[in-house]
Design a protein around this motif. Sequence first.
Motif, PDB file in Angstrom:
ATOM      1  N   CYS A 319       0.906  -1.165   0.000  1.00  0.00           N
ATOM      2  CA  CYS A 319       0.000   0.000   0.000  1.00  0.00           C
ATOM      3  C   CYS A 319       0.935   1.202   0.000  1.00  0.00           C
ATOM      4  O   CYS A 319       1.150   1.838   1.021  1.00  0.00           O
ATOM      5  CB  CYS A 319      -0.892  -0.023   1.225  1.00  0.00           C
ATOM      6  SG  CYS A 319      -1.940  -1.487   1.311  1.00  0.00           S
ATOM      7  N   ALA A 321       1.482   4.275  -1.812  1.00  0.00           N
ATOM      8  CA  ALA A 321       1.390   5.710  -2.094  1.00  0.00           C
ATOM      9  C   ALA A 321       1.171   6.532  -0.812  1.00  0.00           C
ATOM     10  O   ALA A 321       0.469   6.073   0.087  1.00  0.00           O
ATOM     11  CB  ALA A 321       0.232   5.958  -3.051  1.00  0.00           C
ATOM     12  N   PRO A 322       1.771   7.708  -0.728  1.00  0.00           N
ATOM     13  CA  PRO A 322       2.572   8.409  -1.739  1.00  0.00           C
ATOM     14  C   PRO A 322       4.046   8.038  -1.772  1.00  0.00           C
ATOM     15  O   PRO A 322       4.810   8.666  -2.495  1.00  0.00           O
ATOM     16  CB  PRO A 322       2.397   9.872  -1.350  1.00  0.00           C
ATOM     17  CG  PRO A 322       2.247   9.829   0.136  1.00  0.00           C
ATOM     18  CD  PRO A 322       1.499   8.556   0.446  1.00  0.00           C
ATOM     19  N   ASP A 343      -4.698   3.046  -5.921  1.00  0.00           N
ATOM     20  CA  ASP A 343      -5.022   4.367  -6.473  1.00  0.00           C
ATOM     21  C   ASP A 343      -3.936   4.811  -7.444  1.00  0.00           C
ATOM     22  O   ASP A 343      -2.845   5.218  -7.035  1.00  0.00           O
ATOM     23  CB  ASP A 343      -5.161   5.344  -5.288  1.00  0.00           C
ATOM     24  CG  ASP A 343      -5.632   6.716  -5.713  1.00  0.00           C
ATOM     25  OD1 ASP A 343      -5.376   7.104  -6.872  1.00  0.00           O
ATOM     26  OD2 ASP A 343      -6.234   7.403  -4.879  1.00  0.00           O
ATOM     27  N   GLY A 369      -2.993  -1.621  -8.501  1.00  0.00           N
ATOM     28  CA  GLY A 369      -3.755  -2.855  -8.322  1.00  0.00           C
ATOM     29  C   GLY A 369      -4.305  -2.975  -6.918  1.00  0.00           C
ATOM     30  O   GLY A 369      -3.842  -2.303  -5.990  1.00  0.00           O
TER      31      GLY A 369
HETATM   32  C1  LIG Z   1      -1.506   4.478   4.819  1.00  0.00           C
HETATM   33  S1  LIG Z   1      -1.530   4.794   3.110  1.00  0.00           S
HETATM   34  C2  LIG Z   1       0.081   4.292   2.632  1.00  0.00           C
HETATM   35  C3  LIG Z   1       1.161   5.302   2.933  1.00  0.00           C
HETATM   36  C4  LIG Z   1       2.489   4.933   2.297  1.00  0.00           C
HETATM   37  N1  LIG Z   1       2.910   3.590   2.645  1.00  0.00           N
HETATM   38  C5  LIG Z   1       3.594   5.898   2.661  1.00  0.00           C
HETATM   39  O1  LIG Z   1       4.347   5.645   3.600  1.00  0.00           O
HETATM   40  O2  LIG Z   1       3.708   6.937   2.000  1.00  0.00           O
HETATM   41  C6  LIG Z   1      -2.507   3.460   2.521  1.00  0.00           C
HETATM   42  C7  LIG Z   1      -2.520   3.303   1.024  1.00  0.00           C
HETATM   43  O3  LIG Z   1      -3.209   2.087   0.751  1.00  0.00           O
HETATM   44  C8  LIG Z   1      -3.842   2.214  -0.499  1.00  0.00           C
HETATM   45  N2  LIG Z   1      -4.845   1.129  -0.577  1.00  0.00           N
HETATM   46  C9  LIG Z   1      -6.072   1.089  -0.021  1.00  0.00           C
HETATM   47  N3  LIG Z   1      -6.676  -0.075  -0.290  1.00  0.00           N
HETATM   48  C10 LIG Z   1      -5.807  -0.804  -1.025  1.00  0.00           C
HETATM   49  C11 LIG Z   1      -5.856  -2.078  -1.640  1.00  0.00           C
HETATM   50  N4  LIG Z   1      -6.929  -2.850  -1.506  1.00  0.00           N
HETATM   51  N5  LIG Z   1      -4.791  -2.495  -2.350  1.00  0.00           N
HETATM   52  C12 LIG Z   1      -3.696  -1.707  -2.489  1.00  0.00           C
HETATM   53  N6  LIG Z   1      -3.604  -0.480  -1.946  1.00  0.00           N
HETATM   54  C13 LIG Z   1      -4.630  -0.034  -1.222  1.00  0.00           C
HETATM   55  C14 LIG Z   1      -4.375   3.624  -0.495  1.00  0.00           C
HETATM   56  O4  LIG Z   1      -4.597   4.084  -1.811  1.00  0.00           O
HETATM   57  C15 LIG Z   1      -3.256   4.373   0.230  1.00  0.00           C
HETATM   58  O5  LIG Z   1      -2.389   4.969  -0.698  1.00  0.00           O
END
Ligand SMILES: C[S@@+](CC[C@H](N)C(=O)[O-])C[C@H]1O[C@@H](n2cnc3c(N)ncnc32)[C@H](O)[C@@H]1O
Length: 492
Positions: A319, A321-322, A343, A369
């Motif tokens: 997960c 982003a960003p 996203d 994905g």
């Molecule tokens: C807590 S943020 C991640 C922050 C990132 N790891 C950082 O340190 O910059 C959670 C991320 O999970 C993504 N996300 C949510 N559901 C998801 C899924 N089912 N599969 C993959 N990514 C997912 C969101 O789009 C979001 O960008």
Amino acid sequence: MFLVCQPATRRRLFAIAMNNQAILPFSLTNGVYAQSIIYAWGFQSMTRPAQPTLSPQAASVTPPLSELLLATAYAVEGVGEGRSLTDILNAEPANRRAAVQSLSFYVMRQLARGHALADLLLDRGLPNSLADSLLITALSLLSVDEREVRDNPRVPVYETHTLVSQAVTAAGLDRKTAGFKGLINACLRRFEREREALLEQAYLRSNVRWGFPKWWIGRVRQAYPAQWETILASSFQPGPLTLRVNTRKTSREALLAALQEQDIAATAIGDHGVILDQPLPVAKIPGFEEGWWLVQDAGAQLAAQLLPVTDGMRVLDACAAPGGKTAGLLMQARLQLTALDIDEGRLERVAANLQRLQLNDAGVVLRAGNAIDLKSWWDGQPFDAILADVPCTASGIVRRHPDIRWLRQEQDIVDTVALQRRIVSALWQTLKPGGTLLYVTCSVFPQEGIEQDQWMQQTLEGAVALPSPGQLLPGQGQEHDGFFYSLLRKQG
Ligand SMILES: C[S@@+](CC[C@H](N)C(=O)[O-])C[C@H]1O[C@@H](n2cnc3c(N)ncnc32)[C@H](O)[C@@H]1O
């Protein structure tokens, strides 16, 4: 670095990379006698989103306070409708974004007070939501007290008569609010006359005292009976500006020396962090363009250190982003790293950020994905290590995102817990026997932390807990946001 996405996304990505600028400082006029601005919102804000083009002259002129108040009222209304303040601010024109951010961050923190005062002044709220938001914005700013300014010198302070007249002018600027000019004027003037009594009544409400919704206060109190007050008080204040040194490009000692040379007071924190005494616009901090550092809270910096990675490993940042933690991992070792995120738009930010930091190695693949749907993104090759920084309520990072407390509903905890379990269960299948998975949330609610940890150890086949920090709480010991960490090995 390789990005798996649509051609149109690739074109936008290039544009973003070319546009990689920092948020600029600004100064306000119109009777402001104490003003300073919060500059960095975190890793995300290091890349400026596309904005309408302004002439250099227009871009440098900060609009009058009335216009800023109206824009803030629009932001307050937007959050009330469930939109994220970050998205709202990203759509602001460049010449007023920093000012509207400063005002709306403050109003978000004191939203319960603004609402309570409006309730006390009017039997019912104004029948137009923008006019109501303008009244709440003005009341929140009018009711700033000395203690707040002492605790946080960045609190926006205005002379009363200036604020009242500018709020009334603001009402006249928009056809939705123009009909409420007289009523807003009357409410604000009555507040001036009855200030003490009204504030005394407002502060009888627990949500006004703490600046959080009642259900949130109840949850924190129940989970941490001995610490709840310090957790809430600490979560209420804006977080400091903390940098993570890009150890591929420079050392912490070199960054501290460069800061000192420019009279920027800062101290070391954690293994690779630097905390600035005062926040600054990122462009004013040495080494931004050179990619010497990224903005990252000290608690978030731990992720890259906790996941055991070495050169050549096949790693999944599930997960991503960003991309703050992706960057941290790539500073630790040269990896075959897949950065996955559901996203695609947010994934562009990962690319832009890795580019600025010059961490866009050949072995890095960015993939859009859904982590749960393995067939859609996984090639069947298991990973040596997985970072699962799963979506959460973000209750641990409210210092930097003051809108979160109003956007979340209590039911979200249950829904988020279920989603986290589905994600981790899917990811576990992609982990090599003997590999490690680091589960991370930026939440303080135990349902997303310690209770998930217990569930993972009971449910995931072959899961063995390795030492990890567990729950990190704001306001307890070292300076950081709220996080939860659990490191699991898959027994082979
Ligand atoms: C807590 S943020 C991640 C922050 C990132 N790891 C950082 O340190 O910059 C959670 C991320 O999970 C993504 N996300 C949510 N559901 C998801 C899924 N089912 N599969 C993959 N990514 C997912 C969101 O789009 C979001 O960008």
